[in-house]
Design an enzyme around this catalytic site. Structure first.
Site, PDB file in Angstrom:
ATOM      1  N   LYS A  13       0.835  -1.215   0.000  1.00 45.07           N
ATOM      2  CA  LYS A  13       0.000   0.000   0.000  1.00 45.07           C
ATOM      3  C   LYS A  13       0.863   1.255   0.000  1.00 45.07           C
ATOM      4  O   LYS A  13       0.623   2.190  -0.759  1.00 45.07           O
ATOM      5  CB  LYS A  13      -0.910   0.069   1.247  1.00 45.07           C
ATOM      6  CG  LYS A  13      -1.950  -1.008   1.344  1.00 45.07           C
ATOM      7  CD  LYS A  13      -2.925  -0.741   2.506  1.00 45.07           C
ATOM      8  CE  LYS A  13      -2.263  -0.715   3.867  1.00 45.07           C
ATOM      9  NZ  LYS A  13      -1.682  -1.994   4.301  1.00 45.07           N
ATOM     10  N   ARG A  88      -9.407   1.106   9.083  1.00 45.24           N
ATOM     11  CA  ARG A  88      -9.009  -0.270   9.369  1.00 45.24           C
ATOM     12  C   ARG A  88     -10.094  -1.032  10.108  1.00 45.24           C
ATOM     13  O   ARG A  88      -9.927  -2.225  10.359  1.00 45.24           O
ATOM     14  CB  ARG A  88      -7.772  -0.245  10.250  1.00 45.24           C
ATOM     15  CG  ARG A  88      -6.465  -0.525   9.502  1.00 45.24           C
ATOM     16  CD  ARG A  88      -5.351  -0.342  10.499  1.00 45.24           C
ATOM     17  NE  ARG A  88      -4.150  -1.055  10.214  1.00 45.24           N
ATOM     18  CZ  ARG A  88      -3.072  -0.502   9.651  1.00 45.24           C
ATOM     19  NH1 ARG A  88      -3.077   0.737   9.231  1.00 45.24           N
ATOM     20  NH2 ARG A  88      -1.976  -1.212   9.492  1.00 45.24           N
ATOM     21  N   ARG A 127      13.527 -11.853   5.216  1.00 39.73           N
ATOM     22  CA  ARG A 127      14.162 -10.577   5.554  1.00 39.73           C
ATOM     23  C   ARG A 127      14.724 -10.596   6.986  1.00 39.73           C
ATOM     24  O   ARG A 127      15.776 -10.047   7.245  1.00 39.73           O
ATOM     25  CB  ARG A 127      13.130  -9.456   5.413  1.00 39.73           C
ATOM     26  CG  ARG A 127      13.747  -8.096   5.261  1.00 39.73           C
ATOM     27  CD  ARG A 127      12.759  -7.145   4.654  1.00 39.73           C
ATOM     28  NE  ARG A 127      11.703  -6.829   5.595  1.00 39.73           N
ATOM     29  CZ  ARG A 127      10.528  -6.306   5.258  1.00 39.73           C
ATOM     30  NH1 ARG A 127      10.257  -6.052   3.992  1.00 39.73           N
ATOM     31  NH2 ARG A 127       9.632  -6.025   6.159  1.00 39.73           N
ATOM     32  N   ARG A 136      11.737  -1.063  11.675  1.00 40.32           N
ATOM     33  CA  ARG A 136      10.532  -0.747  12.442  1.00 40.32           C
ATOM     34  C   ARG A 136      10.380  -1.730  13.585  1.00 40.32           C
ATOM     35  O   ARG A 136      10.687  -2.908  13.438  1.00 40.32           O
ATOM     36  CB  ARG A 136       9.302  -0.879  11.516  1.00 40.32           C
ATOM     37  CG  ARG A 136       9.151   0.269  10.560  1.00 40.32           C
ATOM     38  CD  ARG A 136       8.107  -0.011   9.488  1.00 40.32           C
ATOM     39  NE  ARG A 136       6.822  -0.463  10.002  1.00 40.32           N
ATOM     40  CZ  ARG A 136       5.729  -0.483   9.266  1.00 40.32           C
ATOM     41  NH1 ARG A 136       5.740  -0.053   8.017  1.00 40.32           N
ATOM     42  NH2 ARG A 136       4.594  -0.914   9.770  1.00 40.32           N
ATOM     43  N   ARG A 147      -0.325  -8.745  12.995  1.00 38.80           N
ATOM     44  CA  ARG A 147      -0.945  -7.708  12.160  1.00 38.80           C
ATOM     45  C   ARG A 147      -1.813  -8.325  11.068  1.00 38.80           C
ATOM     46  O   ARG A 147      -2.866  -7.786  10.712  1.00 38.80           O
ATOM     47  CB  ARG A 147       0.132  -6.791  11.569  1.00 38.80           C
ATOM     48  CG  ARG A 147       0.805  -5.938  12.657  1.00 38.80           C
ATOM     49  CD  ARG A 147       2.117  -5.331  12.187  1.00 38.80           C
ATOM     50  NE  ARG A 147       1.912  -4.257  11.263  1.00 38.80           N
ATOM     51  CZ  ARG A 147       2.660  -4.036  10.187  1.00 38.80           C
ATOM     52  NH1 ARG A 147       3.688  -4.818   9.897  1.00 38.80           N
ATOM     53  NH2 ARG A 147       2.406  -3.024   9.399  1.00 38.80           N
TER      54      ARG A 147
HETATM   55  P1  AMP Z   1       0.904   0.731   8.998  1.00 37.95           P
HETATM   56  O1  AMP Z   1       2.144   1.500   8.731  1.00 37.95           O
HETATM   57  O2  AMP Z   1      -0.295   1.248   8.267  1.00 37.95           O
HETATM   58  O3  AMP Z   1       1.071  -0.757   8.805  1.00 37.95           O
HETATM   59  O4  AMP Z   1       0.559   0.949  10.540  1.00 37.95           O
HETATM   60  C1  AMP Z   1       1.452   0.556  11.541  1.00 37.95           C
HETATM   61  C2  AMP Z   1       0.705   0.397  12.861  1.00 37.95           C
HETATM   62  O5  AMP Z   1       0.114   1.648  13.244  1.00 37.95           O
HETATM   63  C3  AMP Z   1      -0.453  -0.585  12.857  1.00 37.95           C
HETATM   64  O6  AMP Z   1      -0.033  -1.922  13.049  1.00 37.95           O
HETATM   65  C4  AMP Z   1      -1.306  -0.070  14.017  1.00 37.95           C
HETATM   66  O7  AMP Z   1      -0.734  -0.409  15.263  1.00 37.95           O
HETATM   67  C5  AMP Z   1      -1.160   1.447  13.854  1.00 37.95           C
HETATM   68  N1  AMP Z   1      -2.186   2.007  12.949  1.00 37.95           N
HETATM   69  C6  AMP Z   1      -1.981   2.606  11.740  1.00 37.95           C
HETATM   70  N2  AMP Z   1      -3.145   2.994  11.195  1.00 37.95           N
HETATM   71  C7  AMP Z   1      -4.112   2.634  12.069  1.00 37.95           C
HETATM   72  C8  AMP Z   1      -5.532   2.728  12.061  1.00 37.95           C
HETATM   73  N3  AMP Z   1      -6.202   3.281  11.036  1.00 37.95           N
HETATM   74  N4  AMP Z   1      -6.206   2.239  13.144  1.00 37.95           N
HETATM   75  C9  AMP Z   1      -5.562   1.688  14.186  1.00 37.95           C
HETATM   76  N5  AMP Z   1      -4.226   1.551  14.246  1.00 37.95           N
HETATM   77  C10 AMP Z   1      -3.497   2.008  13.197  1.00 37.95           C
END
Ligand code: AMP
Length: 190
Positions: A13, A88, A127, A136, A147
């Site tokens: 994404k 989400r 990886r 990260r 996740r």
């Molecule tokens: P991402 O970079 O989008 O994979 O987000 C990394 C982490 O941030 C996720 O695993 C969640 O812990 C948190 N996060 C990001 N976006 C959201 C969202 N819309 N709702 C809840 N948690 C989020």
């Protein structure tokens, strides 16, 4: 161009959002990036989110809806946006609908970047053996599995949610990056 990109962690994404950003002049709004910046800066939001993110859980709907509400009201958003990582949950999608109605904005499309879970797990396992400690906190096999489970349980209902509104298009995220971009552009009719 106002878009939502849906898809499991690791589907690409963020990569696609950055490419589309350049092509369409719309800005990428990544809630994960906003949270990571807050963690790095040690703000109250960052302190609240840090452990939750490291575990691979979701930050609460109320907090995330507030973050997006603030972000969508900033000036640079008028060029268009690509939501990457939000919504989400169904509660976030419903809040987004209400917020967009309030701001008098309509979505052009919701694109699902589909991915095969076992391929995503294989990739991250590979990886993890190549680099000790990813860039990260949540970039490790256990967090990725968590996740993916959270995505399956809490985010996949959004596929039905948007399909029911006729705004959903699905592209195969397991193709090469350039081919996924072409599929997205085709889905957008460009
Ligand atoms: P991402 O970079 O989008 O994979 O987000 C990394 C982490 O941030 C996720 O695993 C969640 O812990 C948190 N996060 C990001 N976006 C959201 C969202 N819309 N709702 C809840 N948690 C989020």
């Amino acid at each position: 161009m106002r878009l939502i990109l849906l898809g499991p962690p690791g589907a690409g994404k963020g990569t696609q959002a950055k490419i589309i950003e350049d092509r369409f002049g719309a800005i990428q709004l990544s809630t994960g990036d906003i949270l990571r910046s807050a963690v790095a800066a040690g703000t109250p939001l960052g302190l609240e989110a840090k452990e939750i993110m490291a575990r691979g859980d979701l930050v609460s709907d109320d907090i995330m809806i507030g973050v997006v509400r603030d972000r969508l009201q900033q000036d640079d958003v008028s060029a268009g946006f690509i939501l990457d990582g939000f919504p989400r949950t169904v509660a976030q999608a419903e809040a987004l609908d209400a917020l967009l109605a309030e701001l008098d904005l309509a979505l052009d499309a919701v694109i699902e970047i589909s991915a095969n879970e076992s391929i995503l797990v294989d990739r991250i396992e590979k990886r993890a053996t190549e680099t000790a400690g990813g860039p990260r906190d949540d970039d490790n096999v256990n967090a990725l599995k968590k996740r993916l489970a959270v995505y399956r349980e809490q985010t996949t209902p959004l596929i039905e949610y948007y399909a029911g509104r006729g705004s959903l298009k699905t592209v195969d995220g397991m193709e090469d990056i350039a081919d996924v971009t072409i599929a997205i552009e085709n889905a957008l009719g460009h």
